[in-house]
Enzyme design. Structure first.
Site, PDB file in Angstrom:
ATOM      1  N   LYS A 276       0.844  -0.887   0.068  1.00 48.43           N
ATOM      2  CA  LYS A 276      -0.210   0.228   0.288  1.00 48.43           C
ATOM      3  C   LYS A 276       0.926   1.293   0.032  1.00 48.43           C
ATOM      4  O   LYS A 276       1.475   1.568   1.101  1.00 48.43           O
ATOM      5  CB  LYS A 276      -0.997  -0.016   1.290  1.00 48.43           C
ATOM      6  CG  LYS A 276      -2.061   1.013   1.024  1.00 48.43           C
ATOM      7  CD  LYS A 276      -2.905   0.908   2.174  1.00 48.43           C
ATOM      8  CE  LYS A 276      -4.089   2.095   2.167  1.00 48.43           C
ATOM      9  NZ  LYS A 276      -4.977   1.960   3.322  1.00 48.43           N
ATOM     10  N   ASP A 392     -14.199   5.479   8.744  1.00 44.34           N
ATOM     11  CA  ASP A 392     -14.738   5.540   7.179  1.00 44.34           C
ATOM     12  C   ASP A 392     -15.106   4.008   6.718  1.00 44.34           C
ATOM     13  O   ASP A 392     -14.855   3.485   5.779  1.00 44.34           O
ATOM     14  CB  ASP A 392     -13.611   5.765   6.562  1.00 44.34           C
ATOM     15  CG  ASP A 392     -13.757   6.192   4.860  1.00 44.34           C
ATOM     16  OD1 ASP A 392     -14.874   6.312   4.641  1.00 44.34           O
ATOM     17  OD2 ASP A 392     -12.872   5.978   4.128  1.00 44.34           O
TER      18      ASP A 392
END
Length: 505
Positions: A276, A392
């Site tokens: 990532k 989120d």
């Protein structure tokens, strides 16, 4: 005394047979004499003098070829010409269209004929001192600031003189600024026009520098900047990763790559990993400071003046949050290693195929119901055991793999004592409740009930506005509490959250 017969060979033609000229016998004393030696030396140099071979070549006249030396010189000169032609071709091919060219002139075979009649290598007029097309220098005023007398006086502020000076000063602009071709023209620029052009030139230079900096030090979509690429290469060279296969997904915050795992001394590396890579230039992060600036773990290191440091804090924060979730037994990726803004984790999927998002997974009614209860349980674990709020959570940040739900993307996750934690928790509950109610789960709670179940609070309200008003009151209390206590260490208690020391992160 013995007589010695001396013979001399005189070649008539380089291809013909040599004839032998017999010299009359002479004594040994005569042979040793200097006069006879000089005579023999003159006869041995019978070859004709063709020192100016180039003249014969250039004139194209037919000369006798009865001398091997002249033939050798002619052949050598022809060979050198061919060599020089090939050298020019190689030089042109090597330089191509590059602005920086390399000359092979030092390797050329220079001959006398090139000094007078060669026109191919003449110096260009642009490189000469006497440029016939060079513009005349503008007339300048002397140090005293004026010329002439009386009515014919001309000061340094004269409009014509200043205009010509400004035109000549345009040659000092940057090379990338095209100022046009004014050769042979009597151009006069006013001070206002010249100053505007100069400011535009400086602005373009700064803009070009910014674009170059952004290109060299940014992580674009499905691409990485040179620094990030170097970090990835170092991971492969160190044996942490076998190879990096390609991009899996892209988002506003990061780019995810798939890789084959290698080996490490202390920790085991999974067979399949993901990298990532947090984007190093992202305007989105400027609006998301609230997720990290009030987190006690990073409050002393947070700085708005260094975006690259903030990006690294995002990667570090996700690593800490994943460590907490893994310790609590929540299905999530396992952290392998963190290198600046690159986070290496285990791959959720199989055979290079990533697990589908909950939004994209085709689940039946039973699987959807099982997924709902798993999500509710994980939200409770996050809040009560891990002391975290996802902030989120939606169907796009949950994966369906091996018959269960996996949580990902927790870089923005915060603690319940954050000033906006309950606001974010209520937003997560609204997203989860809306998705599963639309998915046909009849047992799905509404967002108010889900918020109370996860947080353990007993808030009530007939409308969303009233519910949010109570949440804002809680946040105000939390903010005052954080300001009073500062950084705090959590300890185990009966029925309370687990011990979360800094080393546990």
């Amino acid at each position: 005394m013995d007589q010695i017969a001396i013979t001399a060979e005189v070649p008539k033609s380089p291809w013909g047979a040599t004839t032998t000229k017999v010299v009359c016998p002479c004594s040994f004393t005569d042979v040793m004499s200097e006069q006879l030696a000089k005579q023999l030396d003159d006869e041995s140099h019978y070859f004709p003098d063709f020192s100016n071979v180039s003249a014969a070549l250039d004139a194209g006249e037919e000369r006798e070829t009865d001398s091997d030396l002249m033939l050798a010189q002619m052949l050598q000169m022809q060979f050198d010409k061919e060599f020089d032609t090939q050298l020019r071709t190689e030089e042109k091919k090597f330089n191509g269209d590059s602005k920086l060219s390399i000359s092979f002139e030092n390797y050329r075979m220079v001959h006398p004929y090139e000094a007078s009649c060669s026109s191919e290598d003449e110096v260009d007029w642009q490189d000469s001192c006497d440029d016939p097309y060079k513009a005349d220098k503008p007339t300048t005023t002397p140090r005293r600031g004026f010329t002439g007398k009386g009515k014919n006086i001309t000061t340094k502020h004269d409009e014509v003189v200043c205009g010509r000076k400004n035109t000549a000063r345009m040659d000092n602009f940057a090379p990338e600024i095209n100022v046009g071709d004014g050769l042979g023209m009597d151009l006069k620029l006013s001070n206002q026009v010249y100053n505007s052009l100069k400011q535009h030139c400086y602005a373009e230079q700064r803009r070009s520098a910014r674009l170059h900096e952004k290109k060299e030090h940014s992580t674009a979509e499905q691409a990485v900047d040179p620094r990030t690429r170097l970090l990835m290469y170092k991971m492969v060279n160190a044996g942490i990763l076998e190879n990096i296969n390609g991009c899996i997904s892209t988002g506003k915050e990061s780019v995810v790559f798939h890789a084959n795992g290698g080996s490490m001394e202390k920790n085991a590396v999974p067979d399949e990993c993901v990298l990532k890579v947090f984007k190093t230039t992202l305007n989105e992060f400027k609006n998301r400071d609230k997720y990290i600036k009030d987190d006690y773990r990073f409050i002393d290191r947070f700085s708005k003046l260094n975006p690259r440091t903030i990006i690294r804090l995002w990667a570090e924060k996700e690593m800490h949050n994943l460590a907490r979730m893994k310790k609590a037994g929540i299905p999530c990726p396992e952290v392998v290693v963190l290198k600046k803004h690159i986070l290496v984790m285990s791959f959720i999927g199989k055979d290079h195929v990533p697990a589908p998002k909950l939004k994209e997974a085709m689940l039946g009614s039973e699987d959807m119901k099982r997924a709902y209860y798993q999500v509710v349980h994980m939200m409770q674990q996050l809040y009560q055991e891990c002391n975290l709020v996802h902030a989120d959570l939606s169907e796009y940040n949950m994966l369906w793999h091996e018959g269960k739900v996996w949580l990902i993307d927790v870089s923005q996750s915060i603690e319940p004592n954050h000033p906006h934690s309950h606001e974010f928790l209520f937003r997560d509950c609204r997203n989860v409740a809306t998705f599963f109610q639309k998915g046909g789960v009849s047992e799905a709670m509404n967002m108010y009930e889900l918020f109370n179940v996860v947080s353990g609070l007993q808030l009530s309200g007939d409308s969303e506005a009233e519910f949010l008003a109570q949440i804002e009151a809680l946040e105000k209390m939390n903010e005052d509490h954080v300001q009073r206590r500062g950084k705090k260490m959590y300890t185990f208690s009966d029925g309370g959250p687990p011990l979360l020391h800094d080393e546990d992160d």
